[in-house]
Design a protein around this motif. Structure first.
Motif: not given
Length: 594
Positions: A286-287, A411-412, A419-421, A426-427
């Motif tokens: 996210d950075n 998404e991978c 990221k989302n469990s 998708p991110i």
């Protein structure tokens, strides 16, 4: 009405027809607004014809309706059947320990155990892959990169390599061993072994120049590893290595990183991939500054174009031939009007096996129960595997409505879970980046095709050659299979070395068989009856490209009870009637070696 995106990068405009995953070049002086909107079929065709007549002629050879029907009527069972061929990969973790302490390493993840893999389990895993899981595959890869440093278990690595060589001689198909090492544990003896073992594909991890690399990749005492990695690269005399780069929010200058690493000694390819980190640290995905990162990819494209103009195709080749994230997007955009239903091959043509024989869909998620799909001793559990066969772009709302869903696949699995469990969600930040990179690739390829035509031709030709890396050489398979029918066991490396002495594949096959049998001949087969009357094993050769002298090879043999078997790299079914056999063979310009 159809969804349209018009965008411009590298001073090249492109119109992308989202619904059929196709794009056209737009002239700079043509009056069309940038952005996303809807156009009718007639409007699309008129714009394409005026702006990109060459690509228009290719496109209208198949109607938009036909293209849409192909996308909308895919059959998941048919796709699963087709995916039972091709390259299959087994991931093993020979070592769970490492002599480095890289700042972003995931080896401490709670789901990763400490148990040591044994050769017995590794051997059984290879047997499971080849004999049970994917017997129809055209090639196999055993990936030992794992979650530690493989050279800490060099004796185990050697045992696995030896067994893979034994196994490929048995099945007459290639089994390659690949792994990534930090190179810091090299000795002259280890280098001599790795440098002279042709079945090993070797890589190392390095993140850029000395300052960039040593900010991330360090020893336990904090000392940087750059100097020792470069020293290790220089120790190889016969082999070039792939370079694996982890792109983090702290090193986003992909153009500078690639340009620097490309010029290091003994480099075969450079693969830059984004960090899998979602823990809130400074390395968290996210950075990333997406706008800045994207600007560096634009610079990378400009560098590639400059090098191509100078006649240096090698500059692009080293980005394209490995596992680089951007290189993969370029590859996907070369072939238009396709539907990529899966993000990756995890849990399908790629599996991971742990020290107990448990099977996981993804090497990164080795040990995580959510990714477990079976055990090599009890088999695959379909109810566990089927979630990796779900088409995420058909089920996730954000994927269904995304302009590049046909070209992305979703998404991978690992990133989504971390990221989302869950394995599908998708991110958003990654999605934004992927849309931008796909648009950039479309403009890059369009610019090459229109302005730098020779470079584009070379690129397309090379793309097809790269795809050939995922298959056993058919001439080697044909010779070994044919001689095996005659009761002669051969060695894959020996056959490869013999064939490499001949520029003409057909002459090479004849001479190679003559060394063992002394009676190989070349015949033109004019009729099916002539073929069947031979009543012996044959190598049947189909020439697929007259100018490049490319061929496909098949074996015709007879069972004890007299019924023929027509066998190819991916055609393994028995054909038990002359009618079926004739349907297969009449499509061939047939030659036979008996």
């Amino acid at each position: 009405m159809f969804n349209i995106s018009v965008f411009e990068y590298l001073n090249q405009k492109v119109m992308y027809v989202q619904d059929v995953n196709y794009y056209f070049g737009i002239k700079n002086d043509f009056n069309i607004k940038l952005g996303d909107y809807e156009l009718s079929e007639d409007q699309i065709l008129a714009i394409a014809k005026e702006n990109d007549p060459e690509e228009y002629e290719v496109f209208v050879s198949t109607s938009i309706e036909e293209r849409l029907n192909k996308i909308k009527t895919y059959d998941i069972e048919e796709i699963k059947e087709q995916s039972s061929y091709g390259q299959f990969t087994l991931c093993l973790h020979p070592s769970r320990k490492c002599n480095l302490n890289c700042k972003y390493c995931f080896r401490e993840s709670e789901y990763l155990g400490e148990q040591q893999l044994t050769f017995e389990v590794a051997k059984d895993a290879i047997d499971f892959l080849v004999d049970k899981y994917a017997p129809c595959a055209s090639k196999y890869v055993v990936d030992l990169s794992g979650s530690g440093e493989p050279l800490l278990q060099i004796d185990l690595v050697k045992q696995i390599v030896d067994y893979c060589k034994h196994k490929r001689n048995e099945i007459c198909k290639n089994i390659e061993v690949m792994f990534c090492t930090n190179l810091t544990l090299l000795t002259p003896e280890i280098v001599e072994y790795l440098d002279n073992e042709p079945s090993i594909i070797l890589g190392t991890s390095i993140d850029g120049d000395q300052i960039t690399n040593d900010n991330n990749r360090v020893y336990a005492n904090g000392k940087g590893t750059y100097a020792d990695i470069v020293k290790g690269l220089k120790m190889f005399k016969n082999k070039k290595l792939g370079l694996a780069v982890t792109i983090t929010p702290l090193n986003q200058d992909v153009d500078l990183i690639y340009d620097y690493l490309y010029r290091l000694p003994n480099v075969d390819c450079v693969s830059m991939k984004f960090i899998r980190n979602f823990d809130g640290s400074k390395y968290d995905f996210d950075n990333f500054d997406i706008s800045y990162l994207f600007s560096r990819y634009i610079n990378l494209c400009k560098n590639i174009i400059k090098e191509l103009c100078d006649g240096n195709f090698d500059y692009f080749e080293k980005l394209f031939k490995g596992g680089d994230y951007f290189g993969g997007i370029i590859y996907n955009n070369i072939v238009k009007s396709t539907y990529k239903i899966y993000r990756c091959d995890a849990g399908k043509s790629r599996i991971t096996v742990d020290n107990k024989g448990d099977i996981f869909a993804c090497s990164v998620m080795y040990g995580n129960e959510c990714f477990k799909i079976g055990n090599i001793y009890t088999g695959i559990k379909e109810e566990l595997q089927e979630k990796f066969e779900v088409v995420s772009v058909e089920n996730e709302f954000l994927c269904k409505t995304c302009e590049i869903n046909l070209n992305c696949g979703g998404e991978c699995y690992a990133n989504a879970y971390l990221k989302n469990s869950n394995i599908f969600s998708p991110i958003k930040k990654m999605c934004d980046l992927k849309v931008k990179l796909n648009r950039l690739c479309m403009t890059f390829l369009t610019l090459l095709r229109i302005v730098y035509q020779q470079s584009f031709i070379e690129l397309v030709d090379y793309a097809f050659r790269v795809s050939g890396f995922e298959s056993t050489r058919q001439d080697i398979w044909a010779i070994m299979t044919y001689l095996k029918l005659k009761g002669i066991q051969t060695n894959y490396d020996d056959i490869l070395n013999k064939l490499n002495n001949y520029s003409n594949q057909i002459i090479g096959i004849i001479e190679c068989i003559n060394e063992f049998l002394g009676k190989a001949n070349l015949y033109k087969i004019d009729s099916i009856s002539e073929l069947l009357n031979m009543k012996s094993s044959l190598i049947i050769i189909k020439q697929t490209n007259n100018s490049l002298l490319q061929y496909e090879y098949y074996i015709l043999k007879y069972k004890d009870y007299g019924k023929p078997i027509f066998q190819g790299m991916t055609i393994l079914s028995d054909l038990c009637s002359d009618l079926e056999l004739s349907q297969m063979v009449t499509d061939f310009d047939c030659f036979a070696i008996v």
